[in-house]
Design an enzyme around this catalytic site. Structure first.
Site, PDB file in Angstrom:
ATOM      1  N   TYR A  38      11.596  43.231  74.009  1.00 54.95           N
ATOM      2  CA  TYR A  38      10.232  43.645  73.678  1.00 54.95           C
ATOM      3  C   TYR A  38       9.572  44.413  74.827  1.00 54.95           C
ATOM      4  O   TYR A  38       8.677  45.219  74.610  1.00 54.95           O
ATOM      5  CB  TYR A  38       9.364  42.417  73.373  1.00 54.95           C
ATOM      6  CG  TYR A  38       9.335  41.992  71.928  1.00 54.95           C
ATOM      7  CD1 TYR A  38      10.501  41.765  71.211  1.00 54.95           C
ATOM      8  CD2 TYR A  38       8.109  41.801  71.290  1.00 54.95           C
ATOM      9  CE1 TYR A  38      10.452  41.343  69.898  1.00 54.95           C
ATOM     10  CE2 TYR A  38       8.055  41.380  69.971  1.00 54.95           C
ATOM     11  CZ  TYR A  38       9.220  41.150  69.277  1.00 54.95           C
ATOM     12  OH  TYR A  38       9.156  40.736  67.979  1.00 54.95           O
ATOM     13  N   LYS A  80      23.549  35.497  72.141  1.00 54.68           N
ATOM     14  CA  LYS A  80      24.605  36.328  71.546  1.00 54.68           C
ATOM     15  C   LYS A  80      25.558  36.662  72.692  1.00 54.68           C
ATOM     16  O   LYS A  80      25.806  37.834  73.008  1.00 54.68           O
ATOM     17  CB  LYS A  80      23.961  37.585  70.913  1.00 54.68           C
ATOM     18  CG  LYS A  80      24.910  38.442  70.096  1.00 54.68           C
ATOM     19  CD  LYS A  80      25.332  37.808  68.775  1.00 54.68           C
ATOM     20  CE  LYS A  80      26.418  38.630  68.105  1.00 54.68           C
ATOM     21  NZ  LYS A  80      26.953  37.999  66.879  1.00 54.68           N
ATOM     22  N   ASP A 129      23.563  34.614  65.092  1.00 53.14           N
ATOM     23  CA  ASP A 129      23.908  34.795  63.668  1.00 53.14           C
ATOM     24  C   ASP A 129      24.200  33.452  63.017  1.00 53.14           C
ATOM     25  O   ASP A 129      23.735  33.156  61.919  1.00 53.14           O
ATOM     26  CB  ASP A 129      25.065  35.799  63.491  1.00 53.14           C
ATOM     27  CG  ASP A 129      26.246  35.529  64.399  1.00 53.14           C
ATOM     28  OD1 ASP A 129      26.146  34.680  65.321  1.00 53.14           O
ATOM     29  OD2 ASP A 129      27.309  36.163  64.195  1.00 53.14           O
ATOM     30  N   ASP A 150      11.528  35.638  67.467  1.00 51.17           N
ATOM     31  CA  ASP A 150      10.652  36.244  66.453  1.00 51.17           C
ATOM     32  C   ASP A 150      11.293  36.084  65.072  1.00 51.17           C
ATOM     33  O   ASP A 150      10.655  35.657  64.114  1.00 51.17           O
ATOM     34  CB  ASP A 150      10.456  37.734  66.782  1.00 51.17           C
ATOM     35  CG  ASP A 150       9.607  38.444  65.754  1.00 51.17           C
ATOM     36  OD1 ASP A 150       8.565  37.901  65.367  1.00 51.17           O
ATOM     37  OD2 ASP A 150       9.999  39.559  65.330  1.00 51.17           O
ATOM     38  N   ASP A 153      10.403  33.088  61.837  1.00 52.14           N
ATOM     39  CA  ASP A 153      10.001  33.432  60.465  1.00 52.14           C
ATOM     40  C   ASP A 153      10.900  32.710  59.458  1.00 52.14           C
ATOM     41  O   ASP A 153      10.433  32.220  58.424  1.00 52.14           O
ATOM     42  CB  ASP A 153      10.109  34.948  60.215  1.00 52.14           C
ATOM     43  CG  ASP A 153       8.786  35.674  60.479  1.00 52.14           C
ATOM     44  OD1 ASP A 153       8.002  35.180  61.319  1.00 52.14           O
ATOM     45  OD2 ASP A 153       8.546  36.721  59.850  1.00 52.14           O
TER      46      ASP A 153
HETATM   47  C1  IPM Z   1       4.881  37.418  65.937  1.00 48.56           C
HETATM   48  C2  IPM Z   1       4.685  38.824  65.412  1.00 48.56           C
HETATM   49  C3  IPM Z   1       4.555  39.789  66.586  1.00 48.56           C
HETATM   50  C4  IPM Z   1       5.849  39.724  67.378  1.00 48.56           C
HETATM   51  C5  IPM Z   1       4.208  41.236  66.195  1.00 48.56           C
HETATM   52  C6  IPM Z   1       2.967  41.322  65.372  1.00 48.56           C
HETATM   53  C7  IPM Z   1       4.096  42.120  67.412  1.00 48.56           C
HETATM   54  O1  IPM Z   1       5.715  39.157  64.550  1.00 48.56           O
HETATM   55  O2  IPM Z   1       3.988  36.927  66.664  1.00 48.56           O
HETATM   56  O3  IPM Z   1       5.898  36.810  65.603  1.00 48.56           O
HETATM   57  O4  IPM Z   1       6.824  40.390  67.035  1.00 48.56           O
HETATM   58  O5  IPM Z   1       5.882  38.970  68.356  1.00 48.56           O
HETATM   59 MG    MG Z   2       7.034  37.541  64.092  1.00 46.32          MG
END
Ligand code: IPM
Ligand code: MG
Length: 366
Positions: free
Chosen positions: A141, A192, A224, A248, A252
């Site tokens: 990032y 990885k 993975d 990240d 999710d």
């Molecule tokens: C998160 C979001 C952010 C990230 C974005 C909005 C920059 O997806 O906080 O997980 O990738 O960190």
């Molecule tokens: Mg995110």
């Protein structure tokens, strides 16, 4: 002296969920005799519109001066064409980086009341309680060089750099080991290292740290496989530690196991545990302005703030108990609603959590 909380609503559903979480924070602070002051500043697309940049200096200054920060979400399609450095997301990345918020804690907990809302079978997720520890201020990032360049052939090439220094790995590793100590003492480091040198080093540092935490069982998994295991048998995990980008993505995926990403809070901490608290979900432009967003992830982020930055664990427990009580009553925003439930909007969900806080207080004093 009162503690200063900086509120950064951001864009789209950000202000909607933050409004409810702020009400809950004020209410619980009054109940528990905590002296707090809330102030608001702009970030993301809202800041871009107002000042021309996604993180104005004034916001950053106030963030540095605050005891804790509550953030909604940033971004939206209306800023898709904005130049890369001015995108709303850059505001978020910059505040994380400027404040040194390297340690991102993302707990994925399944409330038993929501087992039917999970995308996995109830038996696969019942009792689920995972903590993802994501490194937040390094990795791909932030690595330099980065950009899009034009090659001699005239073709364009995009590039980023995946880097981690030993000290950065050690810092997030220690936070993860310490977190595992407070839980079931199992830590899975995700990398990885079969392909990427940076994560060969990551694995080496985690191994070295393990010697300082003999009471924690350390394991390693390729990213993975970790993604697969998260949707196959998620209960095998206790604490997961990983870099910025893998964290990240995996967080999710873990969110969906709990029924909805609308349930996942987060804390982003610096070396002194000063922190910024935000839901893991984004600004959800598709549902903004409809009173349809789930405010629970932000309300649960307030609970994390009370626990980690405001030293008010009892107040944190009260907020979490209130959320649980509301779910017991069958109240659900659209993202977690099944046909048996009673669908409510963002504001009504906030009302219900506040009513549940009051009910808990009454019960305790009875
Ligand atoms: C998160 C979001 C952010 C990230 C974005 C909005 C920059 O997806 O906080 O997980 O990738 O960190
Ligand atoms: Mg995110």
């Amino acid at each position: 002296m009162s503690q200063r909380i900086l509120v950064l609503p951001g864009d789209h559903i950000g202000p909607e969920v933050v409004a409810q979480a702020s009400r809950v924070l004020k209410r619980v602070a009054a109940d528990f005799g905590l002296a707090i002051e809330l102030e608001e500043a702009s970030i993301g697309g809202a800041a871009l519109e107002a000042t021309g940049v996604p993180l104005p200096d004034s916001t950053l200054e106030r963030a540095r001066a605050a005891d804790a920060i509550l953030l909604g979400a940033v971004g939206g399609p209306e800023w898709d064409a904005v130049e890369r450095d001015l995108r709303p997301e850059r505001g978020l990345l910059k505040i994380r980086s400027e404040l040194g918020l390297f340690g991102n804690l993302r707990p994925a907990i399944l409330y038993p009341q929501l087992a039917a809302a999970s995308s996995l079978r109830p038996e696969a997720v019942s009792g689920l309680d995972i903590l993802i520890v994501r490194e937040l201020t390094g990795g791909i990032y932030f690595g330099e060089p980065r950009g899009i360049r034009t090659l001699e052939s005239g073709e364009r090439e995009g590039y980023n750099t995946y880097v981690y220094r030993e000290s950065e790995i050690e810092r997030i590793g220690r936070l993860a080991f310490e977190s595992a100590r407070k839980r079931n003492r199992r830590l899975c480091s995700v990398d990885k290292s079969n392909v990427l040198e940076v994560t060969v080093l990551w694995r080496e540092v985690m191994e070295r740290l393990a010697a300082d935490y003999p009471d924690v069982e350390l394991s390693h998994m390729y990213v993975d496989n970790a993604a697969m295991q998260l949707v196959r048998a998620p209960k095998q995990f206790d604490v997961v530690v990983t870099g910025n980008m893998f964290g990240d993505i995996l967080s999710d995926a873990a969110a969906m196991l709990t029924g909805s990403i609308g349930m996942l809070p987060s804390a982003s901490l610096d070396v002194n545990s000063r922190g910024m608290y935000e839901p893991c979900h984004g600004s959800a432009p598709d549902i903004s302005g409809q009173d349809a967003a789930n405010p629970l992830a932000t309300i649960l982020s307030v609970a994390m703030m009370l626990r980690y930055s405001l030293a008010a664990p009892a107040a944190a427990d009260a907020v979490e108990a209130a959320v649980s009580r509301v779910l017991d009553r069958g109240l659900r925003t659209p993202d977690i609603c099944t046909p048996q439930d009673q669908q409510v909007g963002t504001v009504a969900m906030g009302d219900a959590v506040i009513a549940a806080l009051e009910a808990n207080t009454l019960e305790e004093s009875a």
